[in-house]
Scaffold this active site. Structure first.
Site, PDB file in Angstrom:
ATOM      1  N   CYS A 142     -17.307  59.343  50.786  1.00 50.71           N
ATOM      2  CA  CYS A 142     -16.563  60.498  51.303  1.00 50.71           C
ATOM      3  C   CYS A 142     -15.936  60.184  52.660  1.00 50.71           C
ATOM      4  O   CYS A 142     -14.762  60.488  52.897  1.00 50.71           O
ATOM      5  CB  CYS A 142     -17.488  61.704  51.407  1.00 50.71           C
ATOM      6  SG  CYS A 142     -19.054  61.357  52.233  1.00 50.71           S
ATOM      7  N   HIS A 196     -19.527  52.338  58.086  1.00 52.93           N
ATOM      8  CA  HIS A 196     -18.253  52.939  57.657  1.00 52.93           C
ATOM      9  C   HIS A 196     -17.043  52.050  57.978  1.00 52.93           C
ATOM     10  O   HIS A 196     -16.118  51.955  57.176  1.00 52.93           O
ATOM     11  CB  HIS A 196     -18.085  54.313  58.303  1.00 52.93           C
ATOM     12  CG  HIS A 196     -19.254  55.211  58.054  1.00 52.93           C
ATOM     13  ND1 HIS A 196     -20.314  55.309  58.943  1.00 52.93           N
ATOM     14  CD2 HIS A 196     -19.562  56.010  57.012  1.00 52.93           C
ATOM     15  CE1 HIS A 196     -21.203  56.159  58.460  1.00 52.93           C
ATOM     16  NE2 HIS A 196     -20.792  56.588  57.277  1.00 52.93           N
ATOM     17  N   GLY A 197     -17.061  51.420  59.178  1.00 49.79           N
ATOM     18  CA  GLY A 197     -15.925  50.569  59.553  1.00 49.79           C
ATOM     19  C   GLY A 197     -15.734  49.426  58.556  1.00 49.79           C
ATOM     20  O   GLY A 197     -14.648  49.263  57.983  1.00 49.79           O
ATOM     21  N   HIS A 222     -18.918  66.760  57.194  1.00 47.61           N
ATOM     22  CA  HIS A 222     -18.927  65.788  58.292  1.00 47.61           C
ATOM     23  C   HIS A 222     -17.798  66.151  59.262  1.00 47.61           C
ATOM     24  O   HIS A 222     -16.835  66.819  58.891  1.00 47.61           O
ATOM     25  CB  HIS A 222     -18.615  64.379  57.783  1.00 47.61           C
ATOM     26  CG  HIS A 222     -19.548  63.838  56.744  1.00 47.61           C
ATOM     27  ND1 HIS A 222     -20.872  63.611  56.962  1.00 47.61           N
ATOM     28  CD2 HIS A 222     -19.316  63.434  55.467  1.00 47.61           C
ATOM     29  CE1 HIS A 222     -21.429  63.081  55.879  1.00 47.61           C
ATOM     30  NE2 HIS A 222     -20.510  62.981  54.950  1.00 47.61           N
TER      31      HIS A 222
HETATM   32  P1  NAD Z   1     -27.122  63.387  43.250  1.00 49.46           P
HETATM   33  O1  NAD Z   1     -28.523  62.994  43.492  1.00 49.46           O
HETATM   34  O2  NAD Z   1     -26.682  64.760  43.640  1.00 49.46           O
HETATM   35  O3  NAD Z   1     -26.757  63.206  41.717  1.00 49.46           O
HETATM   36  C1  NAD Z   1     -27.101  62.065  40.992  1.00 49.46           C
HETATM   37  C2  NAD Z   1     -27.552  62.499  39.620  1.00 49.46           C
HETATM   38  O4  NAD Z   1     -27.846  61.339  38.852  1.00 49.46           O
HETATM   39  C3  NAD Z   1     -28.827  63.358  39.645  1.00 49.46           C
HETATM   40  O5  NAD Z   1     -28.645  64.450  38.787  1.00 49.46           O
HETATM   41  C4  NAD Z   1     -29.906  62.396  39.116  1.00 49.46           C
HETATM   42  O6  NAD Z   1     -30.908  63.080  38.422  1.00 49.46           O
HETATM   43  C5  NAD Z   1     -29.086  61.533  38.172  1.00 49.46           C
HETATM   44  N1  NAD Z   1     -29.699  60.243  37.836  1.00 49.46           N
HETATM   45  C6  NAD Z   1     -30.689  59.570  38.465  1.00 49.46           C
HETATM   46  N2  NAD Z   1     -30.957  58.421  37.813  1.00 49.46           N
HETATM   47  C7  NAD Z   1     -30.122  58.352  36.752  1.00 49.46           C
HETATM   48  C8  NAD Z   1     -29.894  57.424  35.718  1.00 49.46           C
HETATM   49  N3  NAD Z   1     -30.609  56.308  35.631  1.00 49.46           N
HETATM   50  N4  NAD Z   1     -28.947  57.698  34.799  1.00 49.46           N
HETATM   51  C9  NAD Z   1     -28.208  58.812  34.867  1.00 49.46           C
HETATM   52  N5  NAD Z   1     -28.372  59.751  35.837  1.00 49.46           N
HETATM   53  C10 NAD Z   1     -29.296  59.519  36.774  1.00 49.46           C
HETATM   54  O7  NAD Z   1     -26.231  62.284  43.976  1.00 49.46           O
HETATM   55  P2  NAD Z   1     -24.723  62.444  44.443  1.00 49.46           P
HETATM   56  O8  NAD Z   1     -24.713  63.053  45.791  1.00 49.46           O
HETATM   57  O9  NAD Z   1     -23.931  63.061  43.357  1.00 49.46           O
HETATM   58  O10 NAD Z   1     -24.331  60.918  44.648  1.00 49.46           O
HETATM   59  C11 NAD Z   1     -23.923  60.094  43.570  1.00 49.46           C
HETATM   60  C12 NAD Z   1     -23.122  58.937  44.119  1.00 49.46           C
HETATM   61  O11 NAD Z   1     -21.981  59.444  44.808  1.00 49.46           O
HETATM   62  C13 NAD Z   1     -23.876  58.064  45.142  1.00 49.46           C
HETATM   63  O12 NAD Z   1     -23.394  56.747  45.046  1.00 49.46           O
HETATM   64  C14 NAD Z   1     -23.427  58.669  46.469  1.00 49.46           C
HETATM   65  O13 NAD Z   1     -23.542  57.765  47.541  1.00 49.46           O
HETATM   66  C15 NAD Z   1     -21.980  58.986  46.149  1.00 49.46           C
HETATM   67  N6  NAD Z   1     -21.404  60.018  46.998  1.00 49.46           N
HETATM   68  C16 NAD Z   1     -22.116  61.122  47.342  1.00 49.46           C
HETATM   69  C17 NAD Z   1     -21.544  62.051  48.190  1.00 49.46           C
HETATM   70  C18 NAD Z   1     -22.308  63.258  48.637  1.00 49.46           C
HETATM   71  O14 NAD Z   1     -22.119  63.693  49.753  1.00 49.46           O
HETATM   72  N7  NAD Z   1     -23.149  63.847  47.841  1.00 49.46           N
HETATM   73  C19 NAD Z   1     -20.236  61.874  48.643  1.00 49.46           C
HETATM   74  C20 NAD Z   1     -19.513  60.763  48.216  1.00 49.46           C
HETATM   75  C21 NAD Z   1     -20.109  59.820  47.396  1.00 49.46           C
END
Ligand code: NAD
Length: 356
Positions: A142, A196-197, A222
């Site tokens: 993000c 981040h950088g 953020h």
């Molecule tokens: P989250 O924990 O909200 O969701 C992840 C989901 O995947 C959960 O429902 C979990 O139960 C499920 N899961 C766990 N193991 C699994 C598996 N083996 N197979 C399938 N599903 C599985 O996480 P999120 O915040 O949605 O983050 C997901 C990705 O996106 C991460 O890489 C994170 O860094 C990235 N991301 C998150 C954000 C944020 O702020 N939430 C922003 C940008 C990017």
């Protein structure tokens, strides 16, 4: 129609699934979940076919009265592309599954850059994901998405000599009850630069950027404090106009009375945004200032949603389905990206700028 499967149905996955379902050229073939919780129920209510992410746990779904369409492998086999939205590190472990069925895959920013052939931001490097030998893309985090969207027009129009950004980061998402801090302000990491950088350099290899991270007890968004030394010396008004031309940058006018992320989220909910999502970078218009060649501004990033349009564009780029302008315009139109305030006379465009 592009057949899309979403593996991992949490904060990002449920939003990607809804966005895919809204596209005229995509079909959501299903979502994979690990357990039959409230999010699984929401998926069922929306009519999304549900797959067991962990086959040994399939019985739990049956016992909860939730019908499964199959196991995750079935979904991977059928899909033209998988969007992996599992927690950090799980995506890398899932890569082998996608390779086994030769299914192109999109990973998220929590994975290391080497999880995929390219790191992706639609506005900045869409075409890098298009060649046929590129089978995987990582939509950057993000924060990196927010910084890339800002740097793209600035590098093109003026050139960037040096960027210095302090990222005031939310402790956790609203649903992440285990995260913190609860009553503290953490230099995070305490060393410089934060990750981040270097992550921005996966999109802009030549941009000289230093980032510092601070974690605060907040869940909404953020906030980035940005200082960029440009290679030219435009006026602040010229920079504002340049940024206002970008569909995924929202310049927040002073007249709205929006003084922080709380009111930004209220504004999103009041204007009917699903889940109160803010897909755009929210840049305080009055913060955009020039001191010589130094640009200063504050921008807020809604961590739960700014990467959603990027995932949609990454699907089209990876399958070489559309060019950048067409994909971004379709995504923006179908989701309603391109927030405009009625107070702000400056914003005209909802479509992305072209290269010429
Ligand atoms: P989250 O924990 O909200 O969701 C992840 C989901 O995947 C959960 O429902 C979990 O139960 C499920 N899961 C766990 N193991 C699994 C598996 N083996 N197979 C399938 N599903 C599985 O996480 P999120 O915040 O949605 O983050 C997901 C990705 O996106 C991460 O890489 C994170 O860094 C990235 N991301 C998150 C954000 C944020 O702020 N939430 C922003 C940008 C990017």
């Amino acid at each position: 129609m592009i057949q899309v499967g979403v593996n991992g149905y949490g904060t990002i996955g449920k939003r990607v699934a809804d966005a895919v379902a809204a596209q005229p050229d995509m079909k959501l073939i299903g979502v994979a979940k690990t357990q039959p919780n409230y999010e699984a129920e929401a998926a069922v209510r929306k009519g999304y076919p549900l797959y067991a992410a962990i086959p040994e746990r399939a019985d739990r779904f049956h016992e909860s009265g939730i019908d499964l369409a199959g196991e995750v492998e079935d979904m991977v086999m059928t899909a033209d592309v998988i969007v992996d939205t599992t927690p950090s590190g799980i995506g890398a472990a899932n890569r082998e599954l996608y390779e086994r069925y030769d299914t192109p895959a999109i990973f998220q920013g929590g994975e290391d850059a080497d999880v995929a052939d390219v790191s992706f931001n639609a506005r900045s490097n869409y075409d890098l994901a298009r060649p046929t030998d590129v089978r995987t893309a990582r939509v950057v985090s993000c924060n990196t998405t927010g910084l890339s969207r800002l740097l793209a027009p600035l590098t093109e129009e003026y050139g960037v000599e040096k960027a210095r950004v302090t990222l005031v980061r939310r402790g956790g998402d609203p649903g992440q009850t285990s995260r913190g801090p609860i009553n503290d302000i953490l230099p995070d990491p305490v060393s410089v630069p934060s990750h981040h950088g270097p992550d921005v350099n996966t999109i802009f290899p030549d941009v000289d950027i230093d980032t510092l991270g601070v974690k605060v007890p907040a869940t909404l968004m953020h906030l980035h404090s940005v200082n960029i030394t440009l290679e030219a010396d435009p006026t602040a008004a010229e920079v504002r106009q340049l940024l206002a031309n970008e569909s995924r940058l929202f310049l927040v006018p002073e007249e709205t009375g929006i003084d922080g992320t709380g009111k930004l989220k209220e504004f999103a909910m009041d204007t009917g945004r699903p889940r109160g999502d803010l897909w755009e970078n929210c840049i305080w218009e009055d913060s955009v200032s020039m001191e010589g060649r130094d640009l200063y501004l504050f921008q807020s990033i809604h961590q739960e949603s700014d990467v959603i349009p990027e995932n949609i564009d990454a699907i089209r780029a990876l399958l070489d389905w559309e060019d950048r302008e067409t994909s971004m315009a379709t995504t923006d139109e179908t989701l309603g990206v391109g927030l405009e305030s009625l107070f702000d006379g400056q914003r005209q465009r909802v479509v992305p700028r072209t290269d010429d």
